[in-house]
Design a protein around this motif. Structure first.
Motif, PDB file in Angstrom:
ATOM      1  N   ALA A  20      12.843 -24.347  16.446  1.00  0.00           N
ATOM      2  CA  ALA A  20      13.228 -23.140  17.176  1.00  0.00           C
ATOM      3  C   ALA A  20      12.211 -22.026  16.978  1.00  0.00           C
ATOM      4  O   ALA A  20      11.856 -21.309  17.922  1.00  0.00           O
ATOM      5  CB  ALA A  20      14.615 -22.683  16.726  1.00  0.00           C
ATOM      6  N   LEU A  21      11.729 -21.884  15.762  1.00  0.00           N
ATOM      7  CA  LEU A  21      10.721 -20.852  15.496  1.00  0.00           C
ATOM      8  C   LEU A  21       9.456 -21.118  16.308  1.00  0.00           C
ATOM      9  O   LEU A  21       8.892 -20.205  16.928  1.00  0.00           O
ATOM     10  CB  LEU A  21      10.401 -20.816  14.007  1.00  0.00           C
ATOM     11  CG  LEU A  21      11.508 -20.299  13.086  1.00  0.00           C
ATOM     12  CD1 LEU A  21      11.130 -20.546  11.629  1.00  0.00           C
ATOM     13  CD2 LEU A  21      11.783 -18.817  13.323  1.00  0.00           C
ATOM     14  N   ARG A  22       9.014 -22.362  16.319  1.00  0.00           N
ATOM     15  CA  ARG A  22       7.787 -22.681  17.062  1.00  0.00           C
ATOM     16  C   ARG A  22       8.001 -22.495  18.563  1.00  0.00           C
ATOM     17  O   ARG A  22       7.105 -22.006  19.266  1.00  0.00           O
ATOM     18  CB  ARG A  22       7.339 -24.103  16.732  1.00  0.00           C
ATOM     19  CG  ARG A  22       6.812 -24.246  15.295  1.00  0.00           C
ATOM     20  CD  ARG A  22       6.112 -25.582  15.088  1.00  0.00           C
ATOM     21  NE  ARG A  22       7.056 -26.702  15.090  1.00  0.00           N
ATOM     22  CZ  ARG A  22       7.669 -27.163  14.003  1.00  0.00           C
ATOM     23  NH1 ARG A  22       7.447 -26.600  12.821  1.00  0.00           N
ATOM     24  NH2 ARG A  22       8.482 -28.194  14.072  1.00  0.00           N
ATOM     25  N   ALA A  23       9.188 -22.864  19.064  1.00  0.00           N
ATOM     26  CA  ALA A  23       9.471 -22.696  20.488  1.00  0.00           C
ATOM     27  C   ALA A  23       9.453 -21.226  20.884  1.00  0.00           C
ATOM     28  O   ALA A  23       8.932 -20.848  21.944  1.00  0.00           O
ATOM     29  CB  ALA A  23      10.820 -23.326  20.833  1.00  0.00           C
ATOM     30  N   LYS A  27       6.608 -18.993  23.381  1.00  0.00           N
ATOM     31  CA  LYS A  27       6.992 -18.185  24.527  1.00  0.00           C
ATOM     32  C   LYS A  27       6.599 -16.719  24.352  1.00  0.00           C
ATOM     33  O   LYS A  27       6.940 -15.872  25.181  1.00  0.00           O
ATOM     34  CB  LYS A  27       8.504 -18.300  24.770  1.00  0.00           C
ATOM     35  CG  LYS A  27       8.928 -19.686  25.234  1.00  0.00           C
ATOM     36  CD  LYS A  27      10.406 -19.747  25.562  1.00  0.00           C
ATOM     37  CE  LYS A  27      10.794 -21.149  26.032  1.00  0.00           C
ATOM     38  NZ  LYS A  27      10.082 -21.553  27.275  1.00  0.00           N
ATOM     39  N   GLY A  28       5.889 -16.426  23.288  1.00  0.00           N
ATOM     40  CA  GLY A  28       5.437 -15.061  23.073  1.00  0.00           C
ATOM     41  C   GLY A  28       6.491 -14.132  22.520  1.00  0.00           C
ATOM     42  O   GLY A  28       6.301 -12.911  22.501  1.00  0.00           O
ATOM     43  N   LEU A  29       7.605 -14.699  22.032  1.00  0.00           N
ATOM     44  CA  LEU A  29       8.681 -13.882  21.472  1.00  0.00           C
ATOM     45  C   LEU A  29       8.377 -13.538  20.021  1.00  0.00           C
ATOM     46  O   LEU A  29       7.555 -14.183  19.369  1.00  0.00           O
ATOM     47  CB  LEU A  29      10.007 -14.621  21.602  1.00  0.00           C
ATOM     48  CG  LEU A  29      10.468 -14.804  23.053  1.00  0.00           C
ATOM     49  CD1 LEU A  29      11.444 -15.957  23.179  1.00  0.00           C
ATOM     50  CD2 LEU A  29      11.091 -13.509  23.583  1.00  0.00           C
ATOM     51  N   LYS A  30       9.048 -12.522  19.517  1.00  0.00           N
ATOM     52  CA  LYS A  30       8.737 -11.999  18.192  1.00  0.00           C
ATOM     53  C   LYS A  30       9.804 -12.306  17.144  1.00  0.00           C
ATOM     54  O   LYS A  30       9.706 -11.841  16.008  1.00  0.00           O
ATOM     55  CB  LYS A  30       8.518 -10.487  18.264  1.00  0.00           C
ATOM     56  CG  LYS A  30       7.378 -10.074  19.196  1.00  0.00           C
ATOM     57  CD  LYS A  30       6.057 -10.706  18.783  1.00  0.00           C
ATOM     58  CE  LYS A  30       4.917 -10.263  19.694  1.00  0.00           C
ATOM     59  NZ  LYS A  30       3.648 -10.959  19.355  1.00  0.00           N
ATOM     60  N   GLY A  31      10.835 -13.061  17.517  1.00  0.00           N
ATOM     61  CA  GLY A  31      11.864 -13.359  16.542  1.00  0.00           C
ATOM     62  C   GLY A  31      12.864 -14.365  17.053  1.00  0.00           C
ATOM     63  O   GLY A  31      12.936 -14.662  18.249  1.00  0.00           O
ATOM     64  N   VAL A  32      13.647 -14.909  16.116  1.00  0.00           N
ATOM     65  CA  VAL A  32      14.743 -15.827  16.434  1.00  0.00           C
ATOM     66  C   VAL A  32      15.986 -15.341  15.707  1.00  0.00           C
ATOM     67  O   VAL A  32      15.951 -15.079  14.501  1.00  0.00           O
ATOM     68  CB  VAL A  32      14.421 -17.280  16.011  1.00  0.00           C
ATOM     69  CG1 VAL A  32      15.644 -18.187  16.224  1.00  0.00           C
ATOM     70  CG2 VAL A  32      13.221 -17.811  16.784  1.00  0.00           C
ATOM     71  N   ARG A  53      12.145 -19.211   6.035  1.00  0.00           N
ATOM     72  CA  ARG A  53      11.526 -17.891   5.879  1.00  0.00           C
ATOM     73  C   ARG A  53       9.999 -17.996   5.848  1.00  0.00           C
ATOM     74  O   ARG A  53       9.288 -17.217   6.488  1.00  0.00           O
ATOM     75  CB  ARG A  53      12.036 -17.258   4.585  1.00  0.00           C
ATOM     76  CG  ARG A  53      11.324 -15.996   4.121  1.00  0.00           C
ATOM     77  CD  ARG A  53      11.866 -14.776   4.826  1.00  0.00           C
ATOM     78  NE  ARG A  53      11.164 -14.461   6.050  1.00  0.00           N
ATOM     79  CZ  ARG A  53      11.594 -13.561   6.925  1.00  0.00           C
ATOM     80  NH1 ARG A  53      12.725 -12.921   6.727  1.00  0.00           N
ATOM     81  NH2 ARG A  53      10.903 -13.307   8.002  1.00  0.00           N
ATOM     82  N   VAL A  54       9.492 -18.980   5.097  1.00  0.00           N
ATOM     83  CA  VAL A  54       8.043 -19.179   4.989  1.00  0.00           C
ATOM     84  C   VAL A  54       7.447 -19.505   6.350  1.00  0.00           C
ATOM     85  O   VAL A  54       6.394 -18.975   6.742  1.00  0.00           O
ATOM     86  CB  VAL A  54       7.725 -20.288   3.957  1.00  0.00           C
ATOM     87  CG1 VAL A  54       6.252 -20.697   4.032  1.00  0.00           C
ATOM     88  CG2 VAL A  54       8.071 -19.817   2.542  1.00  0.00           C
ATOM     89  N   GLY A  60       4.618 -15.187  12.126  1.00  0.00           N
ATOM     90  CA  GLY A  60       4.741 -13.760  12.406  1.00  0.00           C
ATOM     91  C   GLY A  60       6.028 -13.397  13.126  1.00  0.00           C
ATOM     92  O   GLY A  60       6.053 -12.473  13.941  1.00  0.00           O
ATOM     93  N   LEU A  61       7.118 -14.109  12.811  1.00  0.00           N
ATOM     94  CA  LEU A  61       8.387 -13.911  13.498  1.00  0.00           C
ATOM     95  C   LEU A  61       9.419 -13.227  12.597  1.00  0.00           C
ATOM     96  O   LEU A  61       9.510 -13.526  11.400  1.00  0.00           O
ATOM     97  CB  LEU A  61       8.961 -15.250  13.971  1.00  0.00           C
ATOM     98  CG  LEU A  61       8.148 -16.019  15.007  1.00  0.00           C
ATOM     99  CD1 LEU A  61       8.858 -17.319  15.358  1.00  0.00           C
ATOM    100  CD2 LEU A  61       7.917 -15.182  16.265  1.00  0.00           C
TER     101      LEU A  61
END
Length: 310
Positions: A20-23, A27-32, A53-54, A60-61
């Motif tokens: 999910a973090l990589r997806a 998409k240019g998003l800054k967080g999950v 967390r790591v 950079g999310l």
């Protein structure tokens, strides 16, 4: 900061935390915003939580999570949280707050329940809110110890006035608001008026869009692509410029029997002007068929990304 609720990613519910973090990053998003800490680790293993967390830091999310459903008066709704506490809801809240804080999450949101809770036959809605406030106050030492704040989401069962009242009862240092304006029309609230009420307490905003349409016996909320619904996002976001923004593709279509005297009398705080505003939205949409497939909310995501990302 603009991020996304994990379940709103393509195949989001089936993605592991790292996927999910990589997806989101792709998409240019800054967080999950994860739907639960169990999304990060099904067993709440501290090592697995730290690994997420790591990975978030590497990409950079920003990350956050839903806490769950908190309703001590109707505890069956919050079973996963209670499970985290060995069967006790309050113990579960405290454990999850500590686990989240250990990996830098200090702003988990929650809901009280579903729309049915508001009209529960044996436990009044007032009693449910009072039980919640009392439990949150008992959790205050843990929240302060962890430098954390819980966020009450403006879900379909609660009015913004009730949400603000709970924040003031518990204390804005411990409780804030996750503002989800597609839900306020379900309580016959004008989204801009609702935004003004909650703005001082909002820490995050959930972004989507909706219309309301007349149907036999009342109106129904349907979800719509951003920009094609009733929400004035430019005005709403200007009222809460420091709030984190989460894209969330909703799926529920809620009916409101707005001409039923018994239904209306059970909600004496409905403001006449806002009632009229929501009905005007339905009148503006008219009798047209709803053109957006309500069973595939993910189809609205590309539009949301275009509209919301800088």
């Amino acid at each position: 900061m603009i991020g996304i609720v994990k379940s709103s990613l393509p195949d989001g519910r089936g993605l592991g935390a790292h996927e999910a973090l990589r997806a989101a990053a792709q998409k240019g998003l800054k967080g999950v915003l994860f739907n639960s800490l169990f999304d990060l680790s099904p067993t709440l293993d501290p090592a697995e939580l730290r690994a997420v967390r790591v990975e978030a830091d590497r990409l950079g999310l920003y990350i956050s999570s839903m806490l769950g459903v908190l309703n001590p008066a109707l505890p069956f709704r919050g079973e996963p949280v209670a499970t985290a506490g060995g069967g006790d809801l309050e113990t579960g809240v405290k454990r999850l707050v500590r686990l989240a804080a250990d990996i830098g999450i200090h702003d988990m949101f929650f809901v009280i329940g579903m729309i049915e809770e508001r009209f529960h036959e044996t436990v009044s809605w007032s009693d449910q809110r009072q039980a919640l406030a009392a439990m949150l106050l008992r959790c205050a030492p843990v929240l302060r110890e962890c430098k954390s704040k819980l966020l009450l989401k403006t879900h379909e069962e609660i009015t913004t006035s009730e949400a603000v009242s709970l924040v003031r009862t518990v204390g804005p240092d411990l409780l804030g608001i996750a503002f989800d304006p597609v839900n306020v029309v379900c309580r016959l609230e004008d989204p801009i008026e609702a935004a003004h009420r909650v703005a001082p307490y909002v820490a995050q905003v959930h972004v989507d869009d909706a219309i309301v349409r007349f149907q036999d016996g009342g109106i129904r909320r349907y979800l719509a692509p951003i920009g094609e619904g009733v929400l004035d996002w430019k005005t709403i976001l200007a009222l809460m410029p420091d709030a984190r923004v989460w894209i969330e593709m909703h799926s529920g279509q809620f009916a409101m029997p707005v001409f039923d005297p018994a239904w209306l009398s059970a909600q004496p705080d409905i403001a006449l002007g806002e009632y009229a505003s929501v009905l005007a939205m339905a009148a503006k949409f008219g009798r047209r068929d709803v053109p957006w497939n309500q069973d595939t909310p993910i189809e609205r995501l590309p539009n949301a990304l275009r509209r919301i990302q800088p």
